[in-house]
Scaffold this motif. Structure first.
Motif, mmCIF file in Angstrom:
data_model
loop_
_atom_site.group_PDB
_atom_site.id
_atom_site.type_symbol
_atom_site.label_atom_id
_atom_site.label_comp_id
_atom_site.label_asym_id
_atom_site.label_seq_id
_atom_site.Cartn_x
_atom_site.Cartn_y
_atom_site.Cartn_z
ATOM 1 N N ARG A 141 0.835 -1.212 0.000
ATOM 2 C CA ARG A 141 0.000 0.000 0.000
ATOM 3 C C ARG A 141 0.862 1.251 0.000
ATOM 4 N NH1 ARG A 141 -3.042 -2.530 3.818
ATOM 5 N NH2 ARG A 141 -2.142 -1.244 5.451
ATOM 6 N N GLU A 142 1.909 1.252 0.829
ATOM 7 C CA GLU A 142 2.784 2.423 0.920
ATOM 8 C C GLU A 142 3.529 2.649 -0.399
ATOM 9 O OE1 GLU A 142 4.937 5.731 2.562
ATOM 10 O OE2 GLU A 142 2.959 4.843 2.806
ATOM 11 N N ALA A 143 4.022 1.593 -0.998
ATOM 12 C CA ALA A 143 4.724 1.727 -2.280
ATOM 13 C C ALA A 143 3.780 2.251 -3.357
ATOM 14 C CB ALA A 143 5.327 0.385 -2.699
ATOM 15 N N ALA A 144 2.557 1.755 -3.385
ATOM 16 C CA ALA A 144 1.571 2.211 -4.371
ATOM 17 C C ALA A 144 1.207 3.677 -4.126
ATOM 18 C CB ALA A 144 0.327 1.335 -4.318
ATOM 19 N N ARG A 145 1.065 4.053 -2.852
ATOM 20 C CA ARG A 145 0.739 5.443 -2.527
ATOM 21 C C ARG A 145 1.844 6.392 -2.975
ATOM 22 N NH1 ARG A 145 1.562 9.290 0.901
ATOM 23 N NH2 ARG A 145 3.119 8.165 2.108
ATOM 24 N N LEU A 146 3.095 5.998 -2.775
ATOM 25 C CA LEU A 146 4.213 6.851 -3.209
ATOM 26 C C LEU A 146 4.260 6.952 -4.727
ATOM 27 C CD1 LEU A 146 7.108 6.013 -0.730
ATOM 28 C CD2 LEU A 146 5.733 8.093 -0.854
ATOM 29 N N ARG A 147 3.942 5.885 -5.441
ATOM 30 C CA ARG A 147 3.887 5.955 -6.906
ATOM 31 C C ARG A 147 2.778 6.906 -7.350
ATOM 32 N NH1 ARG A 147 5.575 0.627 -6.331
ATOM 33 N NH2 ARG A 147 3.461 -0.231 -6.244
ATOM 34 N N CYS A 148 1.657 6.878 -6.649
ATOM 35 C CA CYS A 148 0.551 7.796 -6.954
ATOM 36 C C CYS A 148 0.990 9.241 -6.739
ATOM 37 C CB CYS A 148 -0.656 7.461 -6.070
ATOM 38 S SG CYS A 148 -2.068 8.560 -6.284
ATOM 39 N N LEU A 149 1.639 9.506 -5.618
ATOM 40 C CA LEU A 149 2.110 10.867 -5.336
ATOM 41 C C LEU A 149 3.151 11.299 -6.368
ATOM 42 C CD1 LEU A 149 2.122 13.368 -3.539
ATOM 43 C CD2 LEU A 149 3.749 12.181 -2.033
ATOM 44 N N ALA A 150 4.056 10.398 -6.718
ATOM 45 C CA ALA A 150 5.089 10.727 -7.709
ATOM 46 C C ALA A 150 4.471 11.088 -9.055
ATOM 47 C CB ALA A 150 6.060 9.550 -7.866
ATOM 48 N N ALA A 151 3.360 10.461 -9.398
ATOM 49 C CA ALA A 151 2.695 10.761 -10.667
ATOM 50 C C ALA A 151 2.117 12.175 -10.694
ATOM 51 C CB ALA A 151 1.589 9.737 -10.930
ATOM 52 N N CYS A 152 1.982 12.793 -9.524
ATOM 53 C CA CYS A 152 1.449 14.158 -9.433
ATOM 54 C C CYS A 152 2.550 15.213 -9.495
ATOM 55 C CB CYS A 152 0.645 14.323 -8.145
ATOM 56 S SG CYS A 152 -0.761 13.194 -8.053
ATOM 57 N N VAL A 153 3.807 14.772 -9.493
ATOM 58 C CA VAL A 153 4.939 15.685 -9.610
ATOM 59 C C VAL A 153 5.202 15.900 -11.096
ATOM 60 C CG1 VAL A 153 7.378 16.077 -9.075
ATOM 61 C CG2 VAL A 153 5.908 14.874 -7.422
ATOM 62 N N LEU A 154 5.154 17.156 -11.517
ATOM 63 C CA LEU A 154 5.296 17.488 -12.939
ATOM 64 C C LEU A 154 6.707 17.934 -13.309
ATOM 65 C CD1 LEU A 154 1.991 19.537 -13.264
ATOM 66 C CD2 LEU A 154 2.362 17.112 -13.809
ATOM 67 N N GLY A 155 7.487 18.282 -12.321
ATOM 68 C CA GLY A 155 8.854 18.745 -12.561
ATOM 69 C C GLY A 155 9.503 19.053 -11.226
ATOM 70 N N TRP A 156 10.797 19.344 -11.284
ATOM 71 C CA TRP A 156 11.475 19.710 -10.039
ATOM 72 C C TRP A 156 12.767 20.422 -10.310
ATOM 73 C CZ3 TRP A 156 12.815 14.319 -7.517
ATOM 74 C CH2 TRP A 156 13.789 13.668 -8.253
ATOM 75 N N GLU A 157 13.311 21.008 -9.257
ATOM 76 C CA GLU A 157 14.651 21.608 -9.250
ATOM 77 C C GLU A 157 15.334 21.045 -8.020
ATOM 78 O OE1 GLU A 157 14.069 25.848 -9.260
ATOM 79 O OE2 GLU A 157 13.214 25.838 -11.269
#
Length: 130
Positions: free
Chosen positions: A71-87
């Motif tokens: 569940r935790e791994a899936a949740r982090l993948r979901c959150l990562a999919a909401c990141v559009l870019g970074w610095e």
């Protein structure tokens, strides 16, 4: 009263994302690490949440349960999919933006993913975009 066109524009803006600066969890000072996040009402987050639901269904055992680790791994993948870019810089060089690297950074310290998750869910942070 808000016009429906305003709501539609707000959703479109949320899909373009908003920059978020990580702060040190103790001092509150900016760390220099920034994430561009899709907003909570964006199509991007909606797709990520649907994918999370599908993934959890696929991971469920015969009893319908999913382990906490899965569940935790899936949740982090979901959150990562909401990141559009970074610095983000490591050892003086920009860290390439990829979903694998986003997940790696989110796993580094709980305070990082807590801040990123909190910002991704904060409608007020995205209202100023419209």
């Amino acid at each position: 009263m808000r016009d429906l066109a305003e709501v539609m524009a707000d959703v479109a803006d949320q899909d373009r994302g908003q920059w978020f600066d990580l702060v040190d969890p103790v001092t509150g000072e900016e760390t220099g690490m920034r994430f561009r996040m899709a907003g909570p009402d964006s199509a991007t987050q909606h797709r990520a949440q649907l994918a999370l639901a599908d993934e959890l269904a696929d991971l469920a055992g015969p009893d319908g349960r999913v382990s906490a680790a899965h569940r935790e791994a899936a949740r982090l993948r979901c959150l990562a999919a909401c990141v559009l870019g970074w610095e983000i810089v490591q050892d003086g060089a920009a860290v390439p933006f990829s979903q694998a690297n986003v997940i790696r950074v989110l796993k580094l310290a709980k305070w990082i993913h807590v801040q990123v998750d909190g910002f991704a869910a904060d409608r007020a942070a995205f209202r100023s975009v419209a």
